[in-house]
Design a protein around this motif. Sequence first.
Motif, PDB file in Angstrom:
ATOM      1  N   ALA A 319      66.860  23.594 -10.072  1.00  0.00           N
ATOM      2  CA  ALA A 319      66.108  23.212  -8.986  1.00  0.00           C
ATOM      3  C   ALA A 319      64.562  23.515  -9.265  1.00  0.00           C
ATOM      4  O   ALA A 319      64.309  24.323 -10.282  1.00  0.00           O
ATOM      5  CB  ALA A 319      66.504  24.048  -7.809  1.00  0.00           C
ATOM      6  N   PRO A 320      63.898  22.528  -8.779  1.00  0.00           N
ATOM      7  CA  PRO A 320      62.258  22.880  -8.754  1.00  0.00           C
ATOM      8  C   PRO A 320      61.792  24.315  -8.431  1.00  0.00           C
ATOM      9  O   PRO A 320      62.428  25.056  -7.670  1.00  0.00           O
ATOM     10  CB  PRO A 320      61.867  21.682  -7.880  1.00  0.00           C
ATOM     11  N   ILE A 321      60.826  24.817  -9.076  1.00  0.00           N
ATOM     12  CA  ILE A 321      60.374  26.173  -8.996  1.00  0.00           C
ATOM     13  C   ILE A 321      59.114  26.059  -8.110  1.00  0.00           C
ATOM     14  O   ILE A 321      58.153  25.359  -8.231  1.00  0.00           O
ATOM     15  CB  ILE A 321      59.813  26.894 -10.120  1.00  0.00           C
ATOM     16  N   SER A 322      59.124  26.989  -6.971  1.00  0.00           N
ATOM     17  CA  SER A 322      58.037  27.107  -6.364  1.00  0.00           C
ATOM     18  C   SER A 322      57.543  28.606  -6.045  1.00  0.00           C
ATOM     19  O   SER A 322      58.167  29.435  -6.296  1.00  0.00           O
ATOM     20  CB  SER A 322      57.844  26.394  -4.636  1.00  0.00           C
ATOM     21  N   PHE A 323      56.140  28.858  -5.774  1.00  0.00           N
ATOM     22  CA  PHE A 323      55.707  30.269  -5.961  1.00  0.00           C
ATOM     23  C   PHE A 323      56.488  31.279  -4.769  1.00  0.00           C
ATOM     24  O   PHE A 323      56.719  32.253  -5.374  1.00  0.00           O
ATOM     25  CB  PHE A 323      54.326  30.090  -5.520  1.00  0.00           C
ATOM     26  N   ASP A 324      56.946  30.718  -3.729  1.00  0.00           N
ATOM     27  CA  ASP A 324      57.341  31.459  -2.833  1.00  0.00           C
ATOM     28  C   ASP A 324      58.834  31.430  -2.489  1.00  0.00           C
ATOM     29  O   ASP A 324      59.430  31.823  -1.503  1.00  0.00           O
ATOM     30  CB  ASP A 324      56.568  31.660  -1.458  1.00  0.00           C
ATOM     31  N   PHE A 383      52.437  28.848 -21.023  1.00  0.00           N
ATOM     32  CA  PHE A 383      53.823  28.721 -21.594  1.00  0.00           C
ATOM     33  C   PHE A 383      54.422  27.430 -21.531  1.00  0.00           C
ATOM     34  O   PHE A 383      55.304  26.937 -22.246  1.00  0.00           O
ATOM     35  CB  PHE A 383      54.581  29.684 -20.593  1.00  0.00           C
ATOM     36  N   ALA A 384      53.878  26.634 -20.621  1.00  0.00           N
ATOM     37  CA  ALA A 384      54.272  25.206 -20.572  1.00  0.00           C
ATOM     38  C   ALA A 384      53.924  24.219 -21.697  1.00  0.00           C
ATOM     39  O   ALA A 384      54.434  23.590 -22.364  1.00  0.00           O
ATOM     40  CB  ALA A 384      53.994  24.625 -19.124  1.00  0.00           C
ATOM     41  N   ALA A 385      52.768  24.511 -22.048  1.00  0.00           N
ATOM     42  CA  ALA A 385      52.059  23.775 -23.108  1.00  0.00           C
ATOM     43  C   ALA A 385      52.954  24.166 -24.411  1.00  0.00           C
ATOM     44  O   ALA A 385      52.687  23.597 -25.490  1.00  0.00           O
ATOM     45  CB  ALA A 385      50.430  23.933 -23.072  1.00  0.00           C
ATOM     46  N   ASN A 386      52.963  25.775 -24.687  1.00  0.00           N
ATOM     47  CA  ASN A 386      53.648  26.166 -25.902  1.00  0.00           C
ATOM     48  C   ASN A 386      54.803  26.978 -25.706  1.00  0.00           C
ATOM     49  O   ASN A 386      54.868  28.125 -25.466  1.00  0.00           O
ATOM     50  CB  ASN A 386      52.558  27.014 -26.482  1.00  0.00           C
ATOM     51  N   TRP A 408      57.552  26.326 -13.384  1.00  0.00           N
ATOM     52  CA  TRP A 408      56.486  26.277 -12.054  1.00  0.00           C
ATOM     53  C   TRP A 408      55.195  25.317 -12.440  1.00  0.00           C
ATOM     54  O   TRP A 408      54.646  24.566 -11.555  1.00  0.00           O
ATOM     55  CB  TRP A 408      56.354  27.879 -11.641  1.00  0.00           C
ATOM     56  N   ALA A 409      54.796  25.514 -13.537  1.00  0.00           N
ATOM     57  CA  ALA A 409      53.449  25.117 -14.144  1.00  0.00           C
ATOM     58  C   ALA A 409      53.628  23.611 -14.261  1.00  0.00           C
ATOM     59  O   ALA A 409      52.856  22.870 -13.898  1.00  0.00           O
ATOM     60  CB  ALA A 409      52.912  25.527 -15.259  1.00  0.00           C
ATOM     61  N   GLN A 410      55.005  23.170 -15.057  1.00  0.00           N
ATOM     62  CA  GLN A 410      55.120  21.650 -15.172  1.00  0.00           C
ATOM     63  C   GLN A 410      55.330  20.920 -13.813  1.00  0.00           C
ATOM     64  O   GLN A 410      54.929  19.758 -13.855  1.00  0.00           O
ATOM     65  CB  GLN A 410      56.618  21.408 -15.761  1.00  0.00           C
ATOM     66  N   GLY A 411      55.597  21.721 -12.764  1.00  0.00           N
ATOM     67  CA  GLY A 411      55.758  21.135 -11.296  1.00  0.00           C
ATOM     68  C   GLY A 411      54.330  21.299 -10.629  1.00  0.00           C
ATOM     69  O   GLY A 411      54.301  20.936  -9.593  1.00  0.00           O
TER      70      GLY A 411
END
Length: 414
Positions: A319-324, A383-386, A408-411
């Motif tokens: 599932a997609p990741i959101s902050f909260d 983390f997403a870039a590397n 989370w960053a990718q989203g």
Amino acid sequence: MRFDLIARCGGLFRAAGLAALALLLTLTIANAERRVALVLGNSQYQHAPPLANPVHDAQAMAERLKTLDFEVVSGFDQTKSQTQTTIAQFAKQVRGADIALFFYAGHGLQVSGKNYLLPVDAALEDETSLDFEAVSVDFVLRQMSRETSIRLVFLDACRDNPLAEVLAKTAGVDGASSGLAEIPIENGGAGTLVAFAASPNQLAYDGSGQHSPFTSALLQNIGAPNVSITEAMNKVTSDVFKATAGKQRPWINLSLTTEVVLHKIDLNAPLIVGEASAPQTEGGSEARNTGAASAPGQSDDQLALDVLRRKIPRLESDAPISFDHPIDFGDPAIDGKSIAQLIKGKPLFSPVEGLDKSVWEGKHCDGCHQWNESRLCDQAKNFAANDVSVLRLQHPLGTRFKVALAKWAQGGCK
């Protein structure tokens, strides 16, 4: 200087998550120092009840020390003659070593303040038989003290010993006891650590598992990355105390003039390349498989990165990741919590390898790191870039938390 750590015995004289991640670093700073260890373990006694764990303890310790670059001289279930031969080999090998180490697991006793370890064929009838049947600990210590800088002694030998009773009662030998006498520390080199499995007048337990509580704790802590031997022994003491419900507290005599670290790693080093260095997956969960096959013409570095990527743990949910929003990480310690909740919680372990518990235990993550949504997003983008950087260093909330941050960053850090 004496610490209440690793132990003198009042009964008888017998006595790794970070390791996988450490393999991703350019592991140890190659040590020029020379390390030599003597490891002895006796279980199958001919004239006393056998002990369950000493040989298992000694064999495991020998293997552990080899991974820490020790030359290991070992003997298991040996007679007096065989033990003397093993010690003689060690005496030749240890001369001039930077670190000399002695580990013993088995029956032992003390008579008039002198400690003796018992080979499997020991049959004590009177005080004279000690010289012919037992091995003086002082004799072993003399061998490991010749032209050596640092000396480490671990004695897991605190078991009920019927031969001590025979010597004390039947033969009428004064001062015979299954407990160990204190070993004085002599000056010389960079110092000595003498560790006993239990405090005075305490019984050291053999344990219900494959190893005694003391050896089990020692195996877990002695080679922790960038942790000094004194810090490791503090942890050993705590672990043994907890494992025995407070019935056994190790004891240590210490006189070191330098910090001794048996497993040094460079925290700023690049990831090591090669399949042999890939970490194991966490918690037994399946690793993420990118499907990357070895393509013709790929460089060794690219192949190594592909291996590492296949070892990045998967999250339990796609599932997609959101902050909260609660996340199924696949790690019971943090499952069902959101990123927002976790950064205000407490770390699962030290955020910096070797950091004393008093500095971090019970503290809140956002207090130390000044984490907020914006700062964390910047870290997550890295983390997403590397992607393999999630495996570089352990995180105070676990590697899967880093995987979730990358997703989370990718989203878009929403």
